[in-house]
Scaffold this active site. Sequence first.
Site, PDB file in Angstrom:
ATOM      1  N   LYS D 100       0.848  -1.185   0.000  1.00  0.00           N
ATOM      2  CA  LYS D 100       0.000   0.000   0.000  1.00  0.00           C
ATOM      3  C   LYS D 100       0.883   1.234   0.000  1.00  0.00           C
ATOM      4  O   LYS D 100       1.683   1.442   0.910  1.00  0.00           O
ATOM      5  CB  LYS D 100      -0.915   0.024   1.230  1.00  0.00           C
ATOM      6  CG  LYS D 100      -1.680   1.339   1.388  1.00  0.00           C
ATOM      7  CD  LYS D 100      -2.516   1.395   2.665  1.00  0.00           C
ATOM      8  CE  LYS D 100      -3.112   2.784   2.869  1.00  0.00           C
ATOM      9  NZ  LYS D 100      -3.904   2.875   4.116  1.00  0.00           N
ATOM     10  N   GLY D 160      -8.572   9.166  10.046  1.00  0.00           N
ATOM     11  CA  GLY D 160      -8.785   9.185  11.487  1.00  0.00           C
ATOM     12  C   GLY D 160      -9.859  10.137  11.968  1.00  0.00           C
ATOM     13  O   GLY D 160     -10.135  10.227  13.156  1.00  0.00           O
ATOM     14  N   ALA D 186      -9.783   5.261   4.636  1.00  0.00           N
ATOM     15  CA  ALA D 186      -9.607   6.399   5.546  1.00  0.00           C
ATOM     16  C   ALA D 186     -10.836   7.294   5.656  1.00  0.00           C
ATOM     17  O   ALA D 186     -11.485   7.617   4.669  1.00  0.00           O
ATOM     18  CB  ALA D 186      -8.423   7.265   5.115  1.00  0.00           C
ATOM     19  N   GLY D 187     -11.140   7.665   6.900  1.00  0.00           N
ATOM     20  CA  GLY D 187     -12.151   8.677   7.166  1.00  0.00           C
ATOM     21  C   GLY D 187     -13.527   8.165   7.553  1.00  0.00           C
ATOM     22  O   GLY D 187     -14.353   8.932   8.045  1.00  0.00           O
ATOM     23  N   ASN D 208      -9.727   1.395   9.886  1.00  0.00           N
ATOM     24  CA  ASN D 208      -8.842   1.198  11.026  1.00  0.00           C
ATOM     25  C   ASN D 208      -9.398   1.896  12.264  1.00  0.00           C
ATOM     26  O   ASN D 208      -9.949   1.271  13.147  1.00  0.00           O
ATOM     27  CB  ASN D 208      -7.426   1.698  10.704  1.00  0.00           C
ATOM     28  CG  ASN D 208      -6.444   1.367  11.830  1.00  0.00           C
ATOM     29  OD1 ASN D 208      -6.817   0.790  12.844  1.00  0.00           O
ATOM     30  ND2 ASN D 208      -5.196   1.733  11.659  1.00  0.00           N
ATOM     31  N   THR D 209      -9.321   3.242  12.283  1.00  0.00           N
ATOM     32  CA  THR D 209      -9.753   3.975  13.475  1.00  0.00           C
ATOM     33  C   THR D 209     -11.224   3.733  13.802  1.00  0.00           C
ATOM     34  O   THR D 209     -11.596   3.655  14.973  1.00  0.00           O
ATOM     35  CB  THR D 209      -9.510   5.480  13.278  1.00  0.00           C
ATOM     36  OG1 THR D 209      -8.157   5.683  12.863  1.00  0.00           O
ATOM     37  CG2 THR D 209      -9.733   6.234  14.580  1.00  0.00           C
TER      38      THR D 209
END
Lengths: 256, 256, 256, 256, 67, 67, 67, 67
Positions: D100, D160, D186-187, D208-209
């Site tokens: 990645k 995040g 992301a986001g 992830n987050t």
Amino acid sequence: MSQDKLIVAGREFNSRLIIGTGKYKDYAQNAAALEAAGSDMVTVAVRRVNISDPNAPMLADFIDPVKTTYLPNTAGCFTGEDAVRTLRLAREAGGWDLVKLEVLSNVHLYPDMEETLKSLKLLVADGFDVMVYCTDDPVYCQKLQDAGAAAIMPLAAPIGSGLGLLNPTNIRLVREAVSVPVIVDAGLGIASEAAAAMEIGCDGIIANTAIAGAKDPIGMAQAFKHAVIAGRQAYLAGRMPRKAYAEPSSPVEGTI
Amino acid sequence: MSQDKLIVAGREFNSRLIIGTGKYKDYAQNAAALEAAGSDMVTVAVRRVNISDPNAPMLADFIDPVKTTYLPNTAGCFTGEDAVRTLRLAREAGGWDLVKLEVLSNVHLYPDMEETLKSLKLLVADGFDVMVYCTDDPVYCQKLQDAGAAAIMPLAAPIGSGLGLLNPTNIRLVREAVSVPVIVDAGLGIASEAAAAMEIGCDGIIANTAIAGAKDPIGMAQAFKHAVIAGRQAYLAGRMPRKAYAEPSSPVEGTI
Amino acid sequence: MSQDKLIVAGREFNSRLIIGTGKYKDYAQNAAALEAAGSDMVTVAVRRVNISDPNAPMLADFIDPVKTTYLPNTAGCFTGEDAVRTLRLAREAGGWDLVKLEVLSNVHLYPDMEETLKSLKLLVADGFDVMVYCTDDPVYCQKLQDAGAAAIMPLAAPIGSGLGLLNPTNIRLVREAVSVPVIVDAGLGIASEAAAAMEIGCDGIIANTAIAGAKDPIGMAQAFKHAVIAGRQAYLAGRMPRKAYAEPSSPVEGTI
Amino acid sequence: MSQDKLIVAGREFNSRLIIGTGKYKDYAQNAAALEAAGSDMVTVAVRRVNISDPNAPMLADFIDPVKTTYLPNTAGCFTGEDAVRTLRLAREAGGWDLVKLEVLSNVHLYPDMEETLKSLKLLVADGFDVMVYCTDDPVYCQKLQDAGAAAIMPLAAPIGSGLGLLNPTNIRLVREAVSVPVIVDAGLGIASEAAAAMEIGCDGIIANTAIAGAKDPIGMAQAFKHAVIAGRQAYLAGRMPRKAYAEPSSPVEGTI
Amino acid sequence: MHLIINGKDYDDIPDGLTVTGLIGYLKLPERKIAIERNLAVVPKSSYDDLVLENHDELEIIHFIGGG
Amino acid sequence: MHLIINGKDYDDIPDGLTVTGLIGYLKLPERKIAIERNLAVVPKSSYDDLVLENHDELEIIHFIGGG
Amino acid sequence: MHLIINGKDYDDIPDGLTVTGLIGYLKLPERKIAIERNLAVVPKSSYDDLVLENHDELEIIHFIGGG
Amino acid sequence: MHLIINGKDYDDIPDGLTVTGLIGYLKLPERKIAIERNLAVVPKSSYDDLVLENHDELEIIHFIGGG
């Protein structure tokens, strides 16, 4: 608010609304819309003179370049070289250095940021003051500023779509990432969206299809005029905080 | 647009923006905001006179009820009986019949539509012209009209929340369901939201906390003034159609 | 999650997704969609038997009322009297007390809350367990609970529109205003909207047109099954806080 | 749906959900979340071994790289050179070519597309299969594909932030502009947003987050698992058309 | 000899160590790591034969949790 | 006799039919239906005994697909 | 006499006051107020003639800022 | 002589025309136009003196409506 002028490359403009000159029924309607919008800058295209009919009506007969700043664009240019060549001719034709750079791709007419940045550097080196049409990518917008852009002009939505301010968060990030004027260009469909963009802290708005494509372009031009003023004043005034629950607006004591 | 007046119960108003008189720093600031907003109607509350201090400053000393229409509300009333009793006193105090009915619940200060409809019938029978604060339920809004409401005033969001126009679709359905004026009341947070509500076809806006709670209430009042004009003109002008994809705004032929 | 059952009026249901039985190509497709959705409750309508063709296929031949709970609705009833009369027949036909009350208006088929509350009181007095289709007005939803509703079922958008969850804030206020199950009914268009409604804390979803009107109703039924589980689990798991700016998700130290 | 695999650079993956390995309480919780998510690929960072404490717990002790594909990222690299150097080491460490690429800027950790494209070309020339983290600019996404990207991974919002799918229109344009897999990275903040992204036609999701930062990461991992399946199935099933007005979902004739 | 490992100076490394020798000396666990020597990746196949030299700059990395 | 069933007139119904008799006469399948007679629900338990009278107004319903 | 004004007791009000008299006694400014006596609005036209009685309950209101 | 103007061939242009001459010959209105000759912009100041040559490629542009 008379002293709250839009300043681009040292030039002062009374209005924060820039209108286009495309898609109107005719130049007369365009001129009337300009009057209603109260703008002092219009975007214009650079095209070949019609040799076979030199007496066709010309934009300059309806909108006086002395009273209204012409902002030549590079619409139709898909490479940096074409853009530079077009604007050099525009400079000779108009006698001014302030231009709008747009290098579009064939992907939904989105700006090609790689070619745009390349062209910007050529134009800056050539002495132009360049207002740059771009995506709402805050990193690239900062690169454009670092390369000498006079103004950053991110799109609200695909050009001519009228889909409105699709990503207010990115426009906010762009606003925070640069110090030159940020002018939202392309994609707005109606007045309130222009106000919302200004409320984020943008310095100005460019509207073409939203006005020219309305049932009554003159009325919509007036609407955008007021919307841009409203959004600017709201930004300067500072909005109330949002609350998750209701709060009474009348005193709770003293009822009969 | 001078002839485009707001007409409620046969009364003509030049401005489509109604402001509140609560939550301001003082009545002087309130009066200045009124001047900036250009409104000719304000909502007011009915409360007990302070017997122990009869010389406390009074609203009428700052905002002249002769020049500006006072719209007495029933804030603080949780039953129809209280609302009617309060407005009968208001009528005697002011000498006019135009009033704002709001019967709130203890659920986030949402209007209690059952009590509101009941109160409306009593007030109409008693000769009042009633502007009714309500939810955005198009069925109940139609019931209010059928019961004789002079204006339907659905909330945009919980009162004082500043969450903005939460459900434009319902406001559109309300607009289509009634023929009396529709005035969006409560919950707006910033100017562009007022413009967006007007663009749906609403006839006016009531704003209190959004203006009084701004960092600069005077500036925000000006912003709302322009936003309401912008939204109204945009509605009358008729927006461009939305398109899923981009369309060029400059001619594609004739490039060098 | 096996113990996380939906409980309505003391009855336990394994699935939080209730599907309709209208608009499918035929009952066979309807039964296949039910299988894919994993629902154990379906809404059904009460209509006159076709005397001239008593052998027409019947719903019960495809969806066994013993295995799947039939939830008779009052669609088509525009007064409380009609609704009560219809459900009394439904009770005799099916032999159960759990019903769905919907009293619609002729305003965009929106529920008529005044008539709905009146009907609810009659049905509760008559011993029914009533799941009530309603608007997202938190005050009226609380009145319905106070009148004995077994479940509150606010619409997401106009029935059959597929416009999705138009007002998440109101759904949240409704969720907070009542303690009986809240089931979002009508207006959803696609699976993610069902998940979003569940994430607010709703107890279940009713979907008919979104599934029956999809190109592949069986596939969409599966999608809704997973979406409702996803939304429920996300609600129970507790979402991360929103942040205005980025935060790295990889450690910042230790890079080469 | 068992045959509906995610295929990237010729590799087949059963799950369309890729989870991160950052921000978890510990590797044990991370492994449990992976189990709950049902993913067969995880993103990992490349960092210096702690020479002074070689016995510190290592990711590979908890998540077996043989059973779960490690996708090494270049988080922390701000230039193309650093990214290439990091991934060459990662390749030697892991023995695989699928990586990645993320070259971030110091502007809200947004990807630097200019540097990203440059790095991509170096990595492709070096034989890597590169999944590229990028903005939602459809033009640049197409450039990445033309340069040999194995997958296009536009952000939904700042990394995040949990702000969700900020610009569905751009994700749609990206989806239409490229033929390689599009994976939203992301986001995202909660499950329904992952479903919404998949419904646009995206091929997968990286979270992830949103999972690690939930109150209950294991539960949120399950939620995302179901949400991605729901969104994928809804996309394949084809949604119902949106309608501006209501349509009954029960037959209108045959009422008593 | 002197080596720079992950940006830190190590002055007392025995001379003539191979990469394999260094891994043992540092008690690095037999796990997935990779080594860069003077900006070039060291193939695992050469760990036994490659003799480190004074002042070599090494990066020793592994995989950790990341988004 | 004459009955009004689901809003339609039926003039040639045999006299003295019970509800059960009518169900058989109309060949209504043995399935979940319910009957209302002159605005009152007829309990299934009384189908065998209840004798219909001339000009009775009946509603005979069942469950069909609905949202 | 004793009056209840805006919910408070006033025991020492001179007997036989008219509404106009009370307004003067309380020094209420000549401004837009309205008075309710025992739940009935008192028309301004009757202020001069209406004599208040012992234990009357009065509400005296005016307009203040509100949303 | 032969000129290529805005991409079209013109074979019958009088020899030896200056730029100013050409503008007159083509009856181009005295308005804001600009001319490029063989990829180089022609300054207005040189219109009178610059003599066009056979096979010159010219672009003659002006401003029109655009977004």
